[in-house]
Enzyme design. Structure first.
Site, mmCIF file in Angstrom:
data_model
loop_
_atom_site.group_PDB
_atom_site.id
_atom_site.type_symbol
_atom_site.label_atom_id
_atom_site.label_comp_id
_atom_site.label_asym_id
_atom_site.label_seq_id
_atom_site.Cartn_x
_atom_site.Cartn_y
_atom_site.Cartn_z
ATOM 1 N N SER B 121 -7.929 -2.264 27.385
ATOM 2 C CA SER B 121 -8.664 -1.439 26.423
ATOM 3 C C SER B 121 -9.991 -2.085 26.052
ATOM 4 O O SER B 121 -10.103 -3.317 25.960
ATOM 5 C CB SER B 121 -7.817 -1.277 25.155
ATOM 6 N N TYR B 150 -3.823 -5.673 18.546
ATOM 7 C CA TYR B 150 -3.788 -4.830 19.748
ATOM 8 C C TYR B 150 -4.765 -5.374 20.797
ATOM 9 O O TYR B 150 -4.405 -5.552 21.960
ATOM 10 C CB TYR B 150 -4.152 -3.406 19.341
ATOM 11 N N LYS B 154 -3.815 -6.988 24.455
ATOM 12 C CA LYS B 154 -4.358 -6.432 25.700
ATOM 13 C C LYS B 154 -5.102 -7.521 26.478
ATOM 14 O O LYS B 154 -4.987 -7.634 27.696
ATOM 15 C CB LYS B 154 -5.299 -5.260 25.398
#
Lengths: 332, 332
Positions: B121, B150, B154
């Site tokens: 991402s 997050y 990632k």
């Protein structure tokens, strides 16, 4: 205050522990207790200091107790070294990644927001051709693209330290150590081991193998400056550290030939001749992915500077380990 | 060939699965079997395709079977989303880090060097002030300093994919997806969710909240272009992919105001007025750490390009989800 050093029986952990005990304080607080945790046993004479507790065992197994003990500060140096991690992938993942994660989890569970200095490594850097070639100069904002499992594990651990810090679980500071030389004792399986061996062995009147071409440039730091950097990273304010990204250190850049020239200038050509060039493709491949030149503006602002020359690094070794030197020095 | 999509019941996983079945081939091979694994159940009509197996359960629990099945290729999309990971740290570590590591381990155990495309991402990027401010333009070599759990998870997963690839365990390619909009269905707990909601809800004659200032710029990609990028990353040669570092994608940069202007141009001012500005400090903080402008030279060389404008993105949504549009369009 109560301190923990993981990897406390290792060369750097021992030097750090001894330095801290001699100072007696850290960040303005008296050191009342210093736990040295290591898989390897160690019986240095200074361990008799009543402040010291030597604890032998794996970090992974020791984390539950660490969580309960609520240390004020931790220096996390325990690590499997680069060549080990390359030879045994699962060992590296366990020793360097699982252990770090378990330690951070234990410190979080303690709930007292301990300060942690994590010994990362300049081995996080490397080229990822063709898109991202090896940078000729590493800046504070240079993207690490690690080319070894060791580098990957260190870089991942940096991310964990940053996020545990952002979340307020710990106050973590990651420092990317350079190759520390001259290390005393025996070779340790690190791909960088020869950078100590080609000085240490000849000074002990022993033969030594240099596995890389003589014009290979390397980025070095003496043991003393390395320990100074770890202590500075602990003592500086959160704001002065400058964010949660790992800190690069100022490096002395020398070629292997210049290292041998410095040895010869101090011990003569017969001692230098104890070093035999025998290139090892595996070591050369790993070392060739490490950048040799750093522009560490952030560390410089923190007052850190590189060793001025390699001769001074050899002198530091001789002064610290006089019994390991078995040859006559021509100029010292 | 046998393919696995993790997160196969999600919006993007479903669209990818449907696209692959329609094509019938991937990298020149016929698709004989497509396993869609997801924690959430799904009963889309195209699942009746005899090539499809829908498997419901957690990725972590499903990895042992995956190791035995020796898939030729995997699209790893399963993930907890950003706001979930920020609210529940342990959930994010388990869903995004442990699951990815277990999947990679299972694929390695299979021993058949499967190809894997990992959906990372653009949320890996962020500023780490004061030393490393948010970059105004993200280049291929920009250092990610993730500012959310997050993003950290990632970014760590990218490192694992890179090292499993370097070691020859898998042929992995990580792609940093941009915010995909317009997503159909219900809000999903992602901090980026409003970027779909402020279009999708008004088009369904529903009110919607915009939690960030109107001049906030965001980097977007339509569902179709996102799926195209995943397929391209799978199909291109290892050499063309250009190293093991994760790939940034070309982004359409728009302000939230421009998004609403495009909505108004198609559906009129009364529909736009269904969007209420109600700033949410938590969402604003997360979104403000994401860069809005990308210069994705590497992806451009691979033939990828950004969506040309936001109006086209709205049109794509309307054409794909005609039953979700409950207002009269003035110009379409």
């Amino acid at each position: 205050m109560r301190l923990l050093i993981t990897g406390g029986a290792g060369f750097l952990g021992s030097l750090l522990g001894r330095t801290l005990l001699t100072r007696g304080t850290l960040a303005g607080q008296g050191i009342e207790r210093l736990v040295l945790l290591d898989v390897a046993p160690s019986q240095a004479e200074w361990h008799a200091d009543r402040r010291v507790e030597v604890r032998t065992g794996s970090l992974l197994a020791g984390c539950e107790a660490i969580g309960r003990e609520r240390f004020d500060g931790v220096f996390h140096l325990a690590s499997a070294v680069s060549a080990e991690c390359e030879a045994d992938f699962d060992l590296g993942m366990r020793s360097n990644l699982d252990s770090t994660r378990a330690l951070l989890g234990a410190l979080r569970d303690g709930g007292n927001l301990p300060r942690l200095v994590f010994a990362s490594s300049a081995a996080v850097f490397g080229g990822d051709p063709p898109t991202l070639p090896l940078p000729s100069l590493v800046e504070d904002f240079t993207l690490p693209t690690p080319q070894s499992s060791y580098g990957i594990q260190k870089f991942i651990s940096e991310q964990l330290v940053a996020d545990f810090t952002r979340k307020g679980f710990i106050d973590g500071r990651a420092v990317r150590l350079l190759t520390v030389t001259v290390r005393p004792g025996r070779p340790n399986g690190a791909a960088s081991g020869f950078m100590s061996g080609i000085i240490r062995e000849p000074l002990a009147a022993l033969e030594s193998v240099c596995p890389v071409a003589l014009d290979t440039e390397v980025a070095l730091s003496s043991p003393t400056r390395t320990v100074d950097a770890l202590i500075m990273a602990y003592e500086c304010s959160r704001a002065a550290f400058g964010g949660r990204t790992a800190l690069n250190l100022p490096a002395l850049t020398v070629s292997v030939r210049q290292m041998l020239d410095a040895l010869e200038a101090m011990a003569g050509p017969r001692i230098r001749a104890l070093v035999r060039l025998e290139r090892d493709a595996n070591i050369e491949r790993i070392v060739s992915t490490w950048p040799a030149r750093f522009h560490a503006a952030r560390a410089t602002r923190l007052g850190l500077s590189p060793d001025p020359d390699f001769r001074g690094i050899i002198e530091q070794y001789i002064l610290e380990h006089p019994h390991a030197v078995r040859v006559e020095l021509e100029r010292f």
